[in-house]
Design an enzyme around this catalytic site. Sequence first.
Site, PDB file in Angstrom:
ATOM      1  N   HIS A 117       0.884  -1.169   0.000  1.00 44.67           N
ATOM      2  CA  HIS A 117       0.000   0.000   0.000  1.00 44.67           C
ATOM      3  C   HIS A 117       0.924   1.223   0.000  1.00 44.67           C
ATOM      4  CE1 HIS A 117      -2.762   2.992   1.725  1.00 44.67           C
ATOM      5  NE2 HIS A 117      -3.758   2.190   1.407  1.00 44.67           N
ATOM      6  N   ASP A 196       3.373  -4.053   8.013  1.00 45.12           N
ATOM      7  CA  ASP A 196       2.122  -3.323   7.812  1.00 45.12           C
ATOM      8  C   ASP A 196       0.989  -4.329   8.033  1.00 45.12           C
ATOM      9  OD1 ASP A 196      -0.191  -2.223   6.849  1.00 45.12           O
ATOM     10  OD2 ASP A 196       0.645  -1.534   4.949  1.00 45.12           O
ATOM     11  N   GLN A 199      -4.272  -4.784   7.031  1.00 46.63           N
ATOM     12  CA  GLN A 199      -5.295  -5.723   6.539  1.00 46.63           C
ATOM     13  C   GLN A 199      -5.265  -7.043   7.303  1.00 46.63           C
ATOM     14  OE1 GLN A 199      -7.697  -5.007   4.571  1.00 46.63           O
ATOM     15  NE2 GLN A 199      -6.993  -3.075   3.704  1.00 46.63           N
ATOM     16  N   LYS A 222     -10.176  -0.246  10.499  1.00 49.29           N
ATOM     17  CA  LYS A 222     -10.328  -1.423   9.643  1.00 49.29           C
ATOM     18  C   LYS A 222     -10.713  -2.647  10.463  1.00 49.29           C
ATOM     19  CE  LYS A 222      -7.053   0.135   6.139  1.00 49.29           C
ATOM     20  NZ  LYS A 222      -7.899   0.481   5.006  1.00 49.29           N
ATOM     21  N   CYS A 372      -4.633   2.393  -3.760  1.00 55.12           N
ATOM     22  CA  CYS A 372      -3.389   2.924  -3.161  1.00 55.12           C
ATOM     23  C   CYS A 372      -2.236   1.940  -3.328  1.00 55.12           C
ATOM     24  CB  CYS A 372      -3.556   3.264  -1.679  1.00 55.12           C
ATOM     25  SG  CYS A 372      -4.812   4.482  -1.368  1.00 55.12           S
TER      26      CYS A 372
HETATM   27  N1  PLP Z   1      -1.674  -0.464   4.602  1.00 52.94           N
HETATM   28  C1  PLP Z   1      -2.624  -1.231   4.040  1.00 52.94           C
HETATM   29  C2  PLP Z   1      -2.274  -2.624   3.626  1.00 52.94           C
HETATM   30  C3  PLP Z   1      -3.904  -0.718   3.850  1.00 52.94           C
HETATM   31  O1  PLP Z   1      -4.837  -1.490   3.273  1.00 52.94           O
HETATM   32  C4  PLP Z   1      -4.181   0.600   4.264  1.00 52.94           C
HETATM   33  C5  PLP Z   1      -5.515   1.188   4.038  1.00 52.94           C
HETATM   34  O2  PLP Z   1      -6.219   0.821   3.128  1.00 52.94           O
HETATM   35  C6  PLP Z   1      -3.168   1.355   4.859  1.00 52.94           C
HETATM   36  C7  PLP Z   1      -1.921   0.794   5.008  1.00 52.94           C
HETATM   37  C8  PLP Z   1      -3.390   2.755   5.317  1.00 52.94           C
HETATM   38  O3  PLP Z   1      -4.270   2.784   6.393  1.00 52.94           O
HETATM   39  P1  PLP Z   1      -4.811   4.184   6.948  1.00 52.94           P
HETATM   40  O4  PLP Z   1      -5.434   4.887   5.781  1.00 52.94           O
HETATM   41  O5  PLP Z   1      -5.806   3.784   7.980  1.00 52.94           O
HETATM   42  O6  PLP Z   1      -3.658   4.932   7.498  1.00 52.94           O
END
Ligand code: PLP
Length: 415
Positions: A117, A196, A199, A222, A372
């Site tokens: 992401h 990260d 998810q 999430k 993203c």
């Molecule tokens: N990392 C992953 C794998 C994500 O799916 C997301 C959000 O879709 C993020 C990071 C970013 O999360 P946030 O927008 O809550 O900071």
Amino acid sequence: MKNIQGMKNDFPIFRHHPDLTYLDSAATALKPETVIDAVSGYYETLSTNVGRGLYPLAEETTARMEGTREKTARFIGADTEEVIFTHGTTESMNLLASVLADRVKRDDNIVVTAMEHHSNFLPWERLARERGAELRVIPLSADGSIDMEILRNHVGSETSIFAFPAVSNVLGTINPVAAFVREAKRLNPGILTIVDAAQAAGHVAIDVREWDCDFLAFSGHKMFGPTGVGILYGKRGILETLPPYQVGGGMVLDVYPNPPAAGRACASIYKDIPHRFEAGTPDIAAIIGFGAAIDFIGGIGGSAIREHEIGITRYALDRLRSSFGADITIYGPEKAEDRGGLVSFTLSGVHPHDLAQVLGEKNIAIRAGEHCAAPLHRALDIPATARVSFSVYTEEGDVDRLIDGMRDARKIFNI
Ligand code: PLP
């Protein structure tokens, strides 16, 4: 354990939108009544700041926030002091890139994967550029996984940071986190591993001791929590050596005017971890609501959630494949067991954006675009995918409506 059937009743949004088919839980999960009540309960009955006031209402607010920190630590197998509240995964990663800057030397490399992401790509891309280091991106295998041999070709003695996702937000791939960390540390014992888990949290079990990662980040929203709260876990021994991210109120024990008092090396004394990394007033309501989200997950049981998500993902994969055959391309691992609860695909003849719009008019919420994850879409050589993602409230009927809606969309586009 709570019965996972009839879960929609716990989510007030379905009372307001009884026709809603929500297949966008990977973007944000819907909020159960208990979480909404915890947020409004804070504003109605406490409404005070944390860490400052010496009167009972303020002390109670501080206790609730610290109680959430304890719950979070238990949720991921960490110590309480290793849990830092941020505003989301994105802020957690930016915080890390800032405080770890000095650890990256010219001619080092930072390694990420092609399935990142942007939140776990851009902070490292910028840090590498600023430090004169190389950004290395591990390419993916045909099935959307990361081959250990290819990982070995990218991580080495000059790698200062290796950042990767526990679960891909596009492919659904569940990475073997413990094995990646072990291999990276074997290749370079001084490496910092960053996971990260945006998810993964609330979907697959997280145990930071078992994974042995140095840092891990995820977002409350999430996993049924409110927006505005994120978690950054860091190993105590490393956190204690890092400088603060932001400075200001709440993170300092004492401040002296410059020049420092005689015999003192610096002008201010920072608090210990984790508060050293939490300058300013946090999103208190969101943190308290996040505590209720962890309770909600605990009430269902992590393994029941996972089982339900595998079941609904399998059903979706089967129905998509049998309904559209060669006209659908599904990305990521073949089997539901190897994925998080999401499926990304392209349907021949209908652009993902058009599909999302047609479905949206039928109250079926899916996501379309790059999610993203531009580097991943570049690697797949496609401009966009459609993504459906599931949670405890997703029923087979939701998937059936999706399939009918997709058939209608194809008719609209004369296919
Ligand atoms: N990392 C992953 C794998 C994500 O799916 C997301 C959000 O879709 C993020 C990071 C970013 O999360 P946030 O927008 O809550 O900071």
